[in-house]
Enzyme design. Structure first.
Site, mmCIF file in Angstrom:
data_model
loop_
_atom_site.group_PDB
_atom_site.id
_atom_site.type_symbol
_atom_site.label_atom_id
_atom_site.label_comp_id
_atom_site.label_asym_id
_atom_site.label_seq_id
_atom_site.Cartn_x
_atom_site.Cartn_y
_atom_site.Cartn_z
ATOM 1 N N HIS A 1 0.807 -1.218 0.000
ATOM 2 C CA HIS A 1 0.000 0.000 0.000
ATOM 3 C C HIS A 1 0.845 1.274 0.000
ATOM 4 O O HIS A 1 0.668 2.119 -0.894
ATOM 5 C CB HIS A 1 -0.973 0.007 1.173
ATOM 6 C CG HIS A 1 -1.673 1.319 1.345
ATOM 7 N ND1 HIS A 1 -2.583 1.800 0.434
ATOM 8 C CD2 HIS A 1 -1.547 2.277 2.308
ATOM 9 C CE1 HIS A 1 -3.007 2.993 0.822
ATOM 10 N NE2 HIS A 1 -2.393 3.306 1.948
ATOM 11 N N ASP B 1 2.085 5.389 7.059
ATOM 12 C CA ASP B 1 1.316 4.583 8.011
ATOM 13 C C ASP B 1 2.179 3.980 9.124
ATOM 14 O O ASP B 1 1.664 3.215 9.944
ATOM 15 C CB ASP B 1 0.585 3.453 7.288
ATOM 16 C CG ASP B 1 -0.728 3.907 6.656
ATOM 17 O OD1 ASP B 1 -1.294 4.910 7.136
ATOM 18 O OD2 ASP B 1 -1.177 3.272 5.692
ATOM 19 N N GLU C 1 1.148 5.411 12.656
ATOM 20 C CA GLU C 1 -0.253 5.096 12.937
ATOM 21 C C GLU C 1 -0.490 3.607 13.148
ATOM 22 O O GLU C 1 -1.275 3.217 14.020
ATOM 23 C CB GLU C 1 -1.126 5.608 11.787
ATOM 24 C CG GLU C 1 -2.617 5.363 11.972
ATOM 25 C CD GLU C 1 -3.432 5.983 10.843
ATOM 26 O OE1 GLU C 1 -4.436 5.366 10.437
ATOM 27 O OE2 GLU C 1 -3.062 7.072 10.365
ATOM 28 N N ASP C 2 0.167 2.765 12.364
ATOM 29 C CA ASP C 2 -0.183 1.337 12.339
ATOM 30 C C ASP C 2 0.909 0.401 12.834
ATOM 31 O O ASP C 2 0.733 -0.816 12.787
ATOM 32 C CB ASP C 2 -0.578 0.932 10.912
ATOM 33 C CG ASP C 2 -1.890 1.576 10.474
ATOM 34 O OD1 ASP C 2 -2.741 1.841 11.342
ATOM 35 O OD2 ASP C 2 -2.066 1.817 9.267
#
Length: 228
Positions: free
Chosen positions: A59, A86, A89-90
């Site tokens: 992604h 990301d 965040e992830d």
């Protein structure tokens, strides 16, 4: 074919560095590769929600690719932040790790597009809409490409358990976010609009105008956005 080659294929994502004509080979290419390696390590073991459970690293690479190939942007800061967008965040990545490895400027862009996971999901969605207009230019590019890739995935390869209504809502939310940053990049916005037109036909619905934002679960009165 060597063992595991088929599983490795999603990592490619048509990631054609030769198409990034504005990028100087050498130091800039090294920076991109180093950033991908860092992000791949952080996202190790994570998968996308599509039926194939694609490796998650596909992604952020796709987001960077869209910025470079569709948006025609070769700015190294933007591309590195896109690949890393990301990680905080992830994953367990810290701000200090990003700062030490990639610098304060990259970190600041990553933070702009990082959701606060301590908030309820619908509140996070609302904040993405209300805060989009305040993003910097690099963050807007990443937001455009991120929504383009995610919405395309929901259209073409949605999670198995997602209902038609949930897919429609996701696309509407993406359109609401993008409305706030129109005028950022013609190529990415045109690609997003083409995807929306295809989605409206395939999913048999119509994207509602931004003026009706207050009627949606993540919505607020558009007249009050300036105060958000």
């Amino acid at each position: 074919m060597t063992p595991g080659a088929a599983n490795a294929a999603p990592y490619c994502l048509n990631y054609r560095l030769r198409d990034w004509k504005k990028m100087r080979f050498g130091s800039e290419l090294d920076h991109i590769i180093d950033t991908i390696i860092f992000a791949a390590g952080k996202h190790q073991g994570q998968v996308r929600k599509d039926e194939n459970h694609s490796p998650y690293i596909t992604h952020p690479i796709a987001v960077a690719q869209a910025i470079a190939e569709i948006g025609r942007v070769a700015d190294l800061l933007v591309l590195k932040a896109a690949i890393l967008h990301d990680t905080i965040e992830d994953t367990q990545t810290t701000e200090e790790e990003i700062r030490q490895a990639f610098g304060q400027d990259v970190l600041e862009v990553v933070l702009e597009v990082t959701d606060d996971k301590s908030l309820e999901k619908m509140e996070r969605k609302r904040l993405q809409v209300t805060h989009a207009a305040h993003l910097s230019y690099p963050a807007r590019l990443i937001k455009l490409a991120d929504k383009l890739i995610n919405c395309r995935d929901i259209l073409d390869n949605p999670p198995h358990e997602w209902t038609l209504e949930r897919r429609r809502d996701y696309l509407q939310w993406g359109a609401d976010v993008i409305y706030q940053i129109r005028g950022t990049n013609k190529g990415l916005e045109s690609a997003f609009d083409l995807m929306l037109s295809e989605a409206e036909e395939k999913l048999n619905f119509r994207i509602q105008p931004f003026t009706s934002l207050g009627q949606r679960p993540w919505g607020v009165d558009p007249d009050n956005l300036a105060h958000e």
